[in-house]
Design an enzyme around this catalytic site. Sequence first.
Site, PDB file in Angstrom:
ATOM      1  N   GLU A  82      -7.884  -6.031  12.271  1.00 50.11           N
ATOM      2  CA  GLU A  82      -7.192  -5.226  13.289  1.00 50.11           C
ATOM      3  C   GLU A  82      -6.006  -4.467  12.696  1.00 50.11           C
ATOM      4  OE1 GLU A  82      -6.446  -7.229  17.029  1.00 50.11           O
ATOM      5  OE2 GLU A  82      -4.694  -5.983  17.415  1.00 50.11           O
ATOM      6  N   LYS A 266      -2.231 -14.177  22.576  1.00 52.13           N
ATOM      7  CA  LYS A 266      -3.241 -13.590  21.676  1.00 52.13           C
ATOM      8  C   LYS A 266      -2.543 -12.846  20.537  1.00 52.13           C
ATOM      9  CE  LYS A 266      -6.400 -10.404  20.254  1.00 52.13           C
ATOM     10  NZ  LYS A 266      -6.193  -9.209  19.424  1.00 52.13           N
ATOM     11  N   ASP A 282      -8.638 -23.597   9.174  1.00 51.34           N
ATOM     12  CA  ASP A 282      -9.547 -23.504  10.310  1.00 51.34           C
ATOM     13  C   ASP A 282      -8.813 -22.851  11.478  1.00 51.34           C
ATOM     14  OD1 ASP A 282     -11.133 -23.943  12.526  1.00 51.34           O
ATOM     15  OD2 ASP A 282     -11.570 -26.035  12.050  1.00 51.34           O
ATOM     16  N   HIS A 380      -0.531   2.417  17.181  1.00 52.06           N
ATOM     17  CA  HIS A 380      -1.926   2.101  16.929  1.00 52.06           C
ATOM     18  C   HIS A 380      -2.784   3.320  16.658  1.00 52.06           C
ATOM     19  CE1 HIS A 380      -3.233  -1.953  17.220  1.00 52.06           C
ATOM     20  NE2 HIS A 380      -2.626  -2.206  18.355  1.00 52.06           N
TER      21      HIS A 380
HETATM   22  C1  MEV Z   1      -3.349  -6.816  20.464  1.00 51.22           C
HETATM   23  O1  MEV Z   1      -4.234  -7.383  19.531  1.00 51.22           O
HETATM   24  C2  MEV Z   1      -2.207  -7.771  20.754  1.00 51.22           C
HETATM   25  C3  MEV Z   1      -1.256  -7.351  21.864  1.00 51.22           C
HETATM   26  O2  MEV Z   1      -2.006  -7.072  23.054  1.00 51.22           O
HETATM   27  C4  MEV Z   1      -0.324  -8.507  22.098  1.00 51.22           C
HETATM   28  C5  MEV Z   1       0.547  -8.362  23.323  1.00 51.22           C
HETATM   29  O3  MEV Z   1       0.163  -7.678  24.276  1.00 51.22           O
HETATM   30  O4  MEV Z   1       1.617  -9.007  23.330  1.00 51.22           O
HETATM   31  C6  MEV Z   1      -0.511  -6.093  21.520  1.00 51.22           C
END
Ligand code: MEV
Length: 435
Positions: A82, A266, A282, A380
């Site tokens: 990513e 995430k 892992d 991004h």
């Molecule tokens: C994208 O991989 C991760 C984000 O969505 C994390 C977040 O929203 O805090 C940018």
Amino acid sequence: MPVSRLPGLHRLTLHERAERVAASAGLVPEEIDALAGGRGLSPEQADAMIENVIGVYGLPLGVATNVVVNGRDHLVPMAVEEPSVVAGLSYAARLVRAGGGFSASTDEPQMIGQIQVLDLADPAAARLRLLAAREELLALADAQDPVLTGLGGGARDVEVRLLAESPVGPMLAVHLVYDTRDAMGANAVNTALEALAPAVERISGGRVGLRILSNLADRRLARAWCRVPRAELALEGLAGDEGVGRIVEAYAFAAADPYRAATHNKGIMNGVDAVALATGNDWRALEAGAHAYASRDGRYRPLTTWERDAAGDLVGSIEFPMAAGTFGGATRSHPLARLGLRILGVEGARQLAEVLAAVGLGQNLAALRALAMEGIQRGHMKLHARQVAMAAGASGALIEAVTARLIAEGTIRVDRAEAILAELRADDEARSGGK
Ligand code: MEV
């Protein structure tokens, strides 16, 4: 100790970067070769790792800079597909560096193994008998791995939980708490559990079902915390004070709402998993532990906190299970994982856990800052457009040409990239045909 502040690293070519990192981490020529793709995981090694192997799957290996944890510099290897993860962590770590770097701590590396006990006439009485047999069970578990016990690891405690209600009636969960030292420890724990099973059946009078490690490694927590001077959070048209406020508000959203908390966490795991992969750990175990811990009080919550301190600066912290090791499993069998650990420059699992906690906190700061202060699309867009151009089939100089057109048009979609690519190729052909 490697120097992690390598300004301009991103402007070098891949080979120049590898050399800078190698020099900083003290790598030998064969290790530099492995980085260049020549001697990574061979098909033969891959074939010995899992079943039905048909090839080797590659991922970009990047290095995040600027990371300081407990006063030590770390270059942080990250295997991830990513865009913006490596750049995001490097950027956030620079902000944190201005406040003295990350501080971090970990618990002893204690894992929990579970033995399920069924068919009990009197589960409560069986529980007491098992607790009374603690010393016998600990000795039995310790006899299984003399190497680990010789290194100071081994069985530490026995807990017995009565699960009064389940779809098949009451059962016991016997927990073996086991210090795995520098290993993640799944194998050592599972071996010890196997050895305990007959004794647990004899003492409890029940029938043993599952015997397996728990990924809710809440005896092995890692914590990191940091301070970002508010001046570091100033942006064009936005005072540092306001930057602090925006990040605290972004955190508050996650604290109040599980839908946001899932995405917040995430983003944390974007960094943690990438380092876990680069060091042969892992990452699924870390994911399972992190999310289970995030919902430990019955409601899913963010793993980090962000607040404004009395001086008006931003302070953040993270706490989550960290079942990561520097010994055993893929950390040794995967040549690039060994190299990843060398680049990271950690001494043992506890230091690795501390760096991983700092990485999670830094990655979260990068995401919140980008979302709350810039809008994630801005950062991004270029990297995303480049991936879309490549997905549409662009190669060589056409990648940049298609990327530039996608950004200029503001439409970043594969169908559009394919159309632009077809146009550029047609132009090229017309030009070379006209010569
Ligand atoms: C994208 O991989 C991760 C984000 O969505 C994390 C977040 O929203 O805090 C940018």
